[in-house]
Design a protein around this motif. Structure first.
Motif, PDB file in Angstrom:
ATOM      1  N   LYS A 146     -37.188 -81.800 -59.090  1.00 48.83           N
ATOM      2  CA  LYS A 146     -38.587 -81.384 -59.033  1.00 48.83           C
ATOM      3  C   LYS A 146     -39.431 -82.525 -58.503  1.00 48.83           C
ATOM      4  N   VAL A 147     -40.250 -82.213 -57.495  1.00 45.54           N
ATOM      5  CA  VAL A 147     -41.139 -83.157 -56.797  1.00 45.54           C
ATOM      6  C   VAL A 147     -40.457 -84.492 -56.513  1.00 45.54           C
ATOM      7  N   ASP A 148     -39.165 -84.461 -56.308  1.00 42.24           N
ATOM      8  CA  ASP A 148     -38.405 -85.622 -55.839  1.00 42.24           C
ATOM      9  C   ASP A 148     -38.506 -86.846 -56.727  1.00 42.24           C
ATOM     10  N   PHE A 149     -38.773 -86.660 -58.021  1.00 38.74           N
ATOM     11  CA  PHE A 149     -38.650 -87.834 -58.893  1.00 38.74           C
ATOM     12  C   PHE A 149     -37.888 -87.555 -60.173  1.00 38.74           C
ATOM     13  N   VAL A 150     -37.540 -86.305 -60.441  1.00 42.28           N
ATOM     14  CA  VAL A 150     -36.715 -86.026 -61.617  1.00 42.28           C
ATOM     15  C   VAL A 150     -35.566 -85.123 -61.197  1.00 42.28           C
ATOM     16  N   TRP A 151     -34.356 -85.444 -61.686  1.00 50.78           N
ATOM     17  CA  TRP A 151     -33.153 -84.643 -61.471  1.00 50.78           C
ATOM     18  C   TRP A 151     -32.657 -84.209 -62.845  1.00 50.78           C
ATOM     19  N   TYR A 152     -32.547 -82.897 -63.053  1.00 54.51           N
ATOM     20  CA  TYR A 152     -32.320 -82.319 -64.370  1.00 54.51           C
ATOM     21  C   TYR A 152     -30.966 -81.606 -64.384  1.00 54.51           C
ATOM     22  N   TYR A 153     -30.100 -82.027 -65.315  1.00 50.52           N
ATOM     23  CA  TYR A 153     -28.764 -81.457 -65.445  1.00 50.52           C
ATOM     24  C   TYR A 153     -28.707 -80.580 -66.700  1.00 50.52           C
ATOM     25  N   GLU A 154     -28.270 -79.332 -66.517  1.00 52.81           N
ATOM     26  CA  GLU A 154     -28.173 -78.364 -67.614  1.00 52.81           C
ATOM     27  C   GLU A 154     -26.737 -77.847 -67.700  1.00 52.81           C
ATOM     28  N   GLU A 155     -26.172 -77.839 -68.890  1.00 53.22           N
ATOM     29  CA  GLU A 155     -24.806 -77.364 -69.051  1.00 53.22           C
ATOM     30  C   GLU A 155     -24.716 -75.881 -68.689  1.00 53.22           C
ATOM     31  N   VAL A 156     -23.749 -75.532 -67.835  1.00 57.71           N
ATOM     32  CA  VAL A 156     -23.597 -74.155 -67.375  1.00 57.71           C
ATOM     33  C   VAL A 156     -23.284 -73.225 -68.546  1.00 57.71           C
ATOM     34  N   ALA A 157     -22.397 -73.638 -69.428  1.00 59.91           N
ATOM     35  CA  ALA A 157     -21.912 -72.752 -70.486  1.00 59.91           C
ATOM     36  C   ALA A 157     -22.957 -72.448 -71.549  1.00 59.91           C
ATOM     37  N   THR A 158     -23.843 -73.388 -71.852  1.00 56.95           N
ATOM     38  CA  THR A 158     -24.753 -73.238 -72.996  1.00 56.95           C
ATOM     39  C   THR A 158     -26.236 -73.278 -72.637  1.00 56.95           C
ATOM     40  N   GLY A 159     -26.598 -73.794 -71.468  1.00 56.30           N
ATOM     41  CA  GLY A 159     -28.002 -73.961 -71.112  1.00 56.30           C
ATOM     42  C   GLY A 159     -28.654 -75.176 -71.735  1.00 56.30           C
ATOM     43  N   ARG A 160     -27.860 -76.006 -72.432  1.00 56.49           N
ATOM     44  CA  ARG A 160     -28.423 -77.217 -73.040  1.00 56.49           C
ATOM     45  C   ARG A 160     -28.690 -78.283 -71.977  1.00 56.49           C
ATOM     46  N   PRO A 161     -29.766 -79.067 -72.144  1.00 56.53           N
ATOM     47  CA  PRO A 161     -29.951 -80.208 -71.248  1.00 56.53           C
ATOM     48  C   PRO A 161     -28.883 -81.263 -71.514  1.00 56.53           C
ATOM     49  N   VAL A 162     -28.370 -81.858 -70.455  1.00 53.49           N
ATOM     50  CA  VAL A 162     -27.340 -82.880 -70.553  1.00 53.49           C
ATOM     51  C   VAL A 162     -27.856 -84.243 -70.122  1.00 53.49           C
ATOM     52  N   ARG A 163     -28.679 -84.260 -69.089  1.00 53.48           N
ATOM     53  CA  ARG A 163     -29.097 -85.550 -68.526  1.00 53.48           C
ATOM     54  C   ARG A 163     -30.321 -85.363 -67.646  1.00 53.48           C
ATOM     55  N   TRP A 164     -31.180 -86.393 -67.614  1.00 54.28           N
ATOM     56  CA  TRP A 164     -32.262 -86.494 -66.638  1.00 54.28           C
ATOM     57  C   TRP A 164     -32.067 -87.802 -65.856  1.00 54.28           C
ATOM     58  N   ASN A 165     -32.284 -87.770 -64.563  1.00 46.22           N
ATOM     59  CA  ASN A 165     -32.378 -88.982 -63.750  1.00 46.22           C
ATOM     60  C   ASN A 165     -33.768 -89.032 -63.126  1.00 46.22           C
ATOM     61  N   PHE A 166     -34.283 -90.255 -62.957  1.00 42.07           N
ATOM     62  CA  PHE A 166     -35.593 -90.427 -62.339  1.00 42.07           C
ATOM     63  C   PHE A 166     -35.471 -91.255 -61.066  1.00 42.07           C
ATOM     64  N   PHE A 167     -36.463 -91.117 -60.194  1.00 40.61           N
ATOM     65  CA  PHE A 167     -36.412 -91.752 -58.873  1.00 40.61           C
ATOM     66  C   PHE A 167     -36.302 -93.266 -58.961  1.00 40.61           C
ATOM     67  N   ASN A 168     -36.767 -93.875 -60.058  1.00 40.88           N
ATOM     68  CA  ASN A 168     -36.746 -95.336 -60.185  1.00 40.88           C
ATOM     69  C   ASN A 168     -35.432 -95.855 -60.758  1.00 40.88           C
ATOM     70  N   GLY A 169     -34.446 -94.962 -60.971  1.00 40.16           N
ATOM     71  CA  GLY A 169     -33.155 -95.385 -61.491  1.00 40.16           C
ATOM     72  C   GLY A 169     -32.962 -95.166 -62.973  1.00 40.16           C
ATOM     73  N   MET A 170     -33.997 -94.749 -63.696  1.00 36.08           N
ATOM     74  CA  MET A 170     -33.844 -94.506 -65.123  1.00 36.08           C
ATOM     75  C   MET A 170     -32.969 -93.283 -65.360  1.00 36.08           C
ATOM     76  N   GLN A 171     -32.040 -93.396 -66.293  1.00 36.30           N
ATOM     77  CA  GLN A 171     -31.149 -92.307 -66.667  1.00 36.30           C
ATOM     78  C   GLN A 171     -31.298 -92.023 -68.155  1.00 36.30           C
ATOM     79  N   GLN A 172     -31.370 -90.740 -68.505  1.00 38.40           N
ATOM     80  CA  GLN A 172     -31.457 -90.336 -69.902  1.00 38.40           C
ATOM     81  C   GLN A 172     -30.352 -89.320 -70.183  1.00 38.40           C
ATOM     82  N   HIS A 173     -29.466 -89.665 -71.134  1.00 37.50           N
ATOM     83  CA  HIS A 173     -28.323 -88.847 -71.487  1.00 37.50           C
ATOM     84  C   HIS A 173     -28.574 -88.212 -72.857  1.00 37.50           C
TER      85      HIS A 173
END
Length: 243
Positions: A146-173
């Motif tokens: 979304k707007v080229d600064f957040v990358w959002y990963y959602e588990e296919v099987a459950t719809g739960r969020p798994v991870r966010w990445n940000f344009f500055n290199g920050m990763q949230q698991h």
């Protein structure tokens, strides 16, 4: 898939956000979902949940963090309880639907105003681009940006969020995700020294885009403004910079 560092990261924050919001979606990204079938729709967040999030800030010059995230949309509030690596004093980041946030620990308080307010549960529904499926952190995931600064990963099987990445290199698991997890009301209350003006670390509520004079909350201020703007209509973001 971690995004490459963006050359736009050197721009001032308000200009950077406006450029990102006004940038067009590339045809390649739009076609990543594959021809013929419509892309999947992001699963809205539960209206209340508790998540434990491991945050890696090392690529942007920061540290590792463990965050207890309490999201309470009906209550109009969100809490990040942030524990820095090898730090015994957690930082509370309490956000309210009116845009006010309080950052405090045992002897420090700083407040800020984010005019956009809290992210709604369906913040990813409008304006996101589906990039296909990725295997990340051991999970089969759908991936949106979304707007080229957040990358959002959602588990296919459950719809739960798994991870966010940000344009500055920050990763949230996301380490755990508890639907309906709530926190007692007393934990949301900012301490008295946030309001009496007597603490040296206390600042008046100011507008987003103004540099923080409280070092510990500075990085949190920036990232929370980015996250909130990710869920906001472009007009609302532009209006917040006109104030």
């Amino acid at each position: 898939m971690s995004p490459p560092p963006s050359p736009l990261a050197v721009l001032p924050l308000p200009l950077l956000l406006l450029l990102l919001l006004l940038s067009a979606v590339s045809p390649a990204a739009a076609n990543a979902a594959g021809a013929g079938a419509p892309p999947p729709v992001p699963t809205p967040w539960p209206e209340q949940f508790h998540a434990v999030v491991f945050t890696n800030l090392t690529e942007s010059g920061g540290r590792l963090q463990l965050i207890d995230l309490y999201y309470d949309w009906p209550g109009g509030r969100n809490l990040n309880l942030i524990r820095d690596q090898l730090s015994g004093d957690p930082l509370y980041d309490v956000e309210w639907t009116n845009g006010t946030s309080y950052f405090f620990d045992s002897g420090f308080c700083h407040s800020r105003l984010f005019p956009v307010g809290l992210l709604p549960p369906d913040w990813l529904a409008a304006g996101s681009v589906y990039l296909g499926r990725e295997h990340v952190d051991g999970f089969d995931c759908h991936l949106w940006t979304k707007v080229d600064f957040v990358w959002y990963y959602e588990e296919v099987a459950t719809g739960r969020p798994v991870r966010w990445n940000f344009f500055n290199g920050m990763q949230q698991h996301v380490m755990s995700f508890e639907v309906g997890g709530v926190l007692e009301d007393s934990k949301w209350q900012a301490p008295a020294y946030c309001f009496n003006g007597g603490d040296a670390g206390t600042a008046n509520v100011d507008a987003v885009g103004v540099d923080s004079d409280a070092g510990r909350s500075g990085r949190v201020d920036v990232m929370n403004s980015l996250i909130r703007f990710a869920g906001a209509p472009a007009a609302a973001v532009a209006a917040s910079f006109d104030q």
